[in-house]
Scaffold this motif. Structure first.
Motif, PDB file in Angstrom:
ATOM      1  N   THR A   5       2.988  -6.729  -3.704  1.00  0.00           N
ATOM      2  CA  THR A   5       2.616  -7.637  -2.618  1.00  0.00           C
ATOM      3  C   THR A   5       3.850  -8.203  -1.937  1.00  0.00           C
ATOM      4  OG1 THR A   5       0.641  -8.249  -3.863  1.00  0.00           O
ATOM      5  CG2 THR A   5       1.259  -9.689  -2.054  1.00  0.00           C
ATOM      6  N   ASP A   6       4.823  -8.613  -2.730  1.00  0.00           N
ATOM      7  CA  ASP A   6       6.073  -9.130  -2.160  1.00  0.00           C
ATOM      8  C   ASP A   6       6.803  -8.040  -1.371  1.00  0.00           C
ATOM      9  OD1 ASP A   6       5.657 -11.647  -3.165  1.00  0.00           O
ATOM     10  OD2 ASP A   6       6.864 -11.311  -4.981  1.00  0.00           O
ATOM     11  N   ALA A  11       8.470  -5.763   3.826  1.00  0.00           N
ATOM     12  CA  ALA A  11       8.428  -4.627   4.752  1.00  0.00           C
ATOM     13  C   ALA A  11       7.813  -5.045   6.084  1.00  0.00           C
ATOM     14  CB  ALA A  11       7.632  -3.475   4.137  1.00  0.00           C
ATOM     15  N   PHE A  12       6.755  -5.853   6.021  1.00  0.00           N
ATOM     16  CA  PHE A  12       6.128  -6.334   7.253  1.00  0.00           C
ATOM     17  C   PHE A  12       7.075  -7.255   8.029  1.00  0.00           C
ATOM     18  CE2 PHE A  12       3.436  -9.384   9.583  1.00  0.00           C
ATOM     19  CZ  PHE A  12       2.802  -8.488  10.438  1.00  0.00           C
TER      20      PHE A  12
END
Length: 167
Positions: A5-6, A11-12
């Protein structure tokens, strides 16, 4: 699972940052292009006709010829010197000896030799100066009245011809 998730969050964030930088550079380049056009059109000297300056050519001295010669490889100028009796010398950056490998020192040495061996003999003479400005690239449309519309901009090159005035 938390690491994945991190990693997706990072990346986003990088993706958003890259898009923001791309938009910023695009806006800056559009602003620069707009500023260039506005500044060009606000300077009325850009619209002066240098090709036919009332049919008169300027008379210049040896010093002005030498000054122009030392500028030809720094600017987009082609200088032709006509010393009479088929003794014509052309200086153009694209045709300079010693410039094939980007060696400006070779161009300067050739220029110094020409001035010392050929041109210095005429240091007390006067020359007639003739300017011609011509587009070197780009697409232009010329109207019936002689006006020129730029369809695709290109560079302009100035051709300066000095003719020795023989007395």
């Amino acid at each position: 699972m938390e690491n994945a998730t991190d990693a997706l969050k990072i990346a986003f964030a990088i993706f958003v940052f890259v898009i923001a930088i791309t938009i910023l550079f695009s806006l800056v380049s559009q602003a620069k292009a707009t500023a260039d056009v506005v500044l060009y059109h606000s300077d009325k000297t850009n619209f002066y006709s240098h090709v036919a300056s009332q049919g008169e050519n300027r008379t210049v001295s040896y010093a002005e010829v030498v000054s122009t010669l030392y500028r030809y490889y720094k600017e987009s100028i082609c200088v032709t010197i006509d010393l009479g009796k088929n003794d014509v010398h052309t200086f153009d950056l694209g045709n300079s000896v010693g410039n094939s490998d980007g060696n400006i020192k070779g161009v300067e040495d050739n220029l110094k030799n020409f001035i010392k061996e050929k041109l210095e003999k005429y240091s007390d003479k006067m020359f007639t100066e003739k300017f011609t400005e011509a587009p070197v690239g780009g697409i232009y449309s010329t109207g019936e009245d002689g006006s020129q519309i730029t369809l695709s901009s290109g560079m302009k090159k100035i051709y300066v011809t000095y003719t020795l005035i023989l007395n």
